[in-house]
Design an enzyme around this catalytic site. Structure first.
Site, mmCIF file in Angstrom:
data_model
loop_
_atom_site.group_PDB
_atom_site.id
_atom_site.type_symbol
_atom_site.label_atom_id
_atom_site.label_comp_id
_atom_site.label_asym_id
_atom_site.label_seq_id
_atom_site.Cartn_x
_atom_site.Cartn_y
_atom_site.Cartn_z
ATOM 1 N N THR A 15 19.817 6.423 -43.142
ATOM 2 C CA THR A 15 20.556 6.090 -41.900
ATOM 3 C C THR A 15 21.644 7.111 -41.539
ATOM 4 O O THR A 15 21.985 8.005 -42.325
ATOM 5 C CB THR A 15 21.255 4.697 -41.929
ATOM 6 O OG1 THR A 15 22.462 4.792 -42.666
ATOM 7 C CG2 THR A 15 20.367 3.612 -42.479
ATOM 8 N N TRP A 21 11.427 -6.860 -27.972
ATOM 9 C CA TRP A 21 12.759 -7.290 -28.404
ATOM 10 C C TRP A 21 12.848 -8.818 -28.547
ATOM 11 O O TRP A 21 12.039 -9.571 -27.997
ATOM 12 C CB TRP A 21 13.822 -6.737 -27.431
ATOM 13 C CG TRP A 21 15.223 -7.113 -27.809
ATOM 14 C CD1 TRP A 21 16.100 -7.841 -27.067
ATOM 15 C CD2 TRP A 21 15.896 -6.796 -29.037
ATOM 16 N NE1 TRP A 21 17.282 -7.999 -27.753
ATOM 17 C CE2 TRP A 21 17.180 -7.377 -28.972
ATOM 18 C CE3 TRP A 21 15.536 -6.102 -30.201
ATOM 19 C CZ2 TRP A 21 18.109 -7.272 -30.017
ATOM 20 C CZ3 TRP A 21 16.462 -6.003 -31.244
ATOM 21 C CH2 TRP A 21 17.725 -6.583 -31.137
ATOM 22 N N ARG A 68 17.493 20.403 -37.892
ATOM 23 C CA ARG A 68 17.070 19.325 -38.790
ATOM 24 C C ARG A 68 15.735 18.704 -38.364
ATOM 25 O O ARG A 68 14.968 18.246 -39.194
ATOM 26 C CB ARG A 68 18.171 18.265 -38.911
ATOM 27 C CG ARG A 68 19.362 18.768 -39.706
ATOM 28 C CD ARG A 68 20.334 17.670 -40.067
ATOM 29 N NE ARG A 68 21.161 17.245 -38.946
ATOM 30 C CZ ARG A 68 22.299 17.821 -38.573
ATOM 31 N NH1 ARG A 68 22.760 18.877 -39.246
ATOM 32 N NH2 ARG A 68 22.986 17.367 -37.542
ATOM 33 N N TYR A 100 16.523 0.843 -27.421
ATOM 34 C CA TYR A 100 17.182 2.137 -27.671
ATOM 35 C C TYR A 100 17.688 2.728 -26.348
ATOM 36 O O TYR A 100 18.422 3.715 -26.339
ATOM 37 C CB TYR A 100 16.237 3.137 -28.359
ATOM 38 C CG TYR A 100 15.679 2.663 -29.688
ATOM 39 C CD1 TYR A 100 16.249 1.603 -30.382
ATOM 40 C CD2 TYR A 100 14.574 3.288 -30.255
ATOM 41 C CE1 TYR A 100 15.720 1.175 -31.591
ATOM 42 C CE2 TYR A 100 14.039 2.861 -31.464
ATOM 43 C CZ TYR A 100 14.621 1.807 -32.118
ATOM 44 O OH TYR A 100 14.092 1.388 -33.317
HETATM 45 P P1 A2P Z 1 21.306 14.230 -36.835
HETATM 46 O O1 A2P Z 1 20.655 13.484 -35.698
HETATM 47 O O2 A2P Z 1 22.608 14.828 -36.457
HETATM 48 O O3 A2P Z 1 20.363 15.206 -37.490
HETATM 49 P P2 A2P Z 1 17.499 8.018 -40.710
HETATM 50 O O4 A2P Z 1 16.305 8.689 -40.147
HETATM 51 O O5 A2P Z 1 17.365 7.615 -42.140
HETATM 52 O O6 A2P Z 1 17.997 6.901 -39.834
HETATM 53 O O7 A2P Z 1 18.688 9.106 -40.749
HETATM 54 C C1 A2P Z 1 19.200 9.642 -39.575
HETATM 55 C C2 A2P Z 1 20.500 10.339 -39.857
HETATM 56 O O8 A2P Z 1 20.294 11.448 -40.742
HETATM 57 C C3 A2P Z 1 21.098 10.885 -38.599
HETATM 58 O O9 A2P Z 1 22.507 10.734 -38.695
HETATM 59 C C4 A2P Z 1 20.698 12.358 -38.615
HETATM 60 O O10 A2P Z 1 21.686 13.133 -37.961
HETATM 61 C C5 A2P Z 1 20.697 12.659 -40.105
HETATM 62 N N1 A2P Z 1 19.693 13.658 -40.495
HETATM 63 C C6 A2P Z 1 18.458 13.832 -39.983
HETATM 64 N N2 A2P Z 1 17.803 14.799 -40.627
HETATM 65 C C7 A2P Z 1 18.627 15.259 -41.596
HETATM 66 C C8 A2P Z 1 18.515 16.261 -42.584
HETATM 67 N N3 A2P Z 1 17.410 16.979 -42.723
HETATM 68 N N4 A2P Z 1 19.583 16.462 -43.402
HETATM 69 C C9 A2P Z 1 20.720 15.738 -43.264
HETATM 70 N N5 A2P Z 1 20.876 14.779 -42.342
HETATM 71 C C10 A2P Z 1 19.834 14.529 -41.515
#
Ligand code: A2P
Length: 282
Positions: free
Chosen positions: A193, A58, A248, A27
């Protein structure tokens, strides 16, 4: 990740109450994660033992003699003495070397033949040396888990298997197998995602737009994201939602003040499409 955003986000997360941080060498932000943890320890907000940091081995580092030096490199980047969990990120190996994604002149990945059981023995040695409190795997299927579990002279079982898991990909069979063997499932992409087409199958519909998740959320005054996370933890799946947005990050932590009924859990389970967002085509 944009420089500094990881540092800030991890600090906000720790202030919010998060303690489990899922990282990896690939990462390329472990220096920021380590800095955030050390800053929060220096502030007196947390102690090292409050944090649960997961690092990952990795694909280019599977040969047994590379495992410990690779973990030591991660610890040096983090500036920490140990990781709480160290996991084999993927069950297949790439050619060792500086290239993270080694490719030949035709653009094909250069794989490397290694013995997963030998890699596992080197992981066990890292635990014995105190560099990792626990060891586990990621993206392993049942057969690959069985290879480790049935290894003659096995010293430590994998404590966890990190795999994609969310309402559209509920992994019922793997979950049951892991339950039987006391292996915790850590669900990645629990929110479906970031839908980045470079590594995500975006033909599968966005999870958080799902009408069922949204309707259930309305009832509890929660978002679809909160319902998706609550669903996973209620079935014993650890969640590692990613967000770099302060609001978020906080939202994703507000999932301990409500619970889903058995009927709602079944309704959400029925959303399973058996389709992965993260196909890992390599
Ligand atoms: P961001 O970093 O702008 O919040 P996952 O954990 O399934 O990989 O999902 C990550 C994605 O979901 C990221 O693009 C993140 O964007 C977005 N995300 C994280 N929390 C929320 C939330 N509560 N509602 C909508 N989108 C979210």
């Amino acid at each position: 990740t944009p420089k500094g955003s990881c540092l800030e986000s991890v600090k906000i997360a720790i202030d919010t109450g998060y303690r489990h941080i899922d990282g990896a060498f690939v990462y390329f932000n472990e220096h920021e994660v380590g800095q955030a943890i050390r800053d929060k320890i220096a502030e007196g907000k947390i102690k090292r033992e409050d944090i649960f940091y997961c690092g990952k081995l990795w694909n280019t580092c599977h040969p047994p003699e590379l495992v410990r030096p690779t973990l030591e490199k991660t610890l040096k980047i983090l500036q920490l003495d140990y990781v709480d969990l160290y996991i084999i990120e993927l069950p297949m190996a790439f050619k060792p070397g500086d290239a993270i994604y080694p490719k030949d002149e035709n653009g094909k990945f250069i794989y490397h033949e290694t013995d997963l059981c030998a890699t596992w023995e080197a992981m066990e040695a890292c635990k014995d040396a105190g560099l990792a409190k626990s060891i586990g795997v990621s993206n392993f299927n049942r057969r690959q888990l069985e290879m480790i579990l049935n290894k003659p002279g096995l010293k430590y079982k994998p404590v966890s298997n990190q795999v994609e898991c969310h309402p559209y990909f509920t992994q019922p069979k793997l979950l049951e197998f892991c339950r039987q063997h006391d292996i915790v499932i850590v669900g990645y992409s629990p929110l479906g995602t970031s839908r980045d087409a470079s590594w995500v199958n975006v033909s599968s519909p966005p999870l958080l737009k799902d009408p069922v998740l949204n309707a259930i959320g309305k009832k509890y005054n929660k978002t679809a994201a909160q319902v998706a996370l609550r669903f996973s933890i209620q079935r014993g799946v650890v969640v590692i939602p990613k967000s770099f947005n302060p609001q978020r990050i906080k939202e994703n932590f507000q999932i301990f003040d409500f619970s889903l009924t058995e009927k709602e859990m079944k309704e959400i389970e029925a959303l399973n499409k058996n389709v992965r967002y993260v196909e890992l085509l390599m």
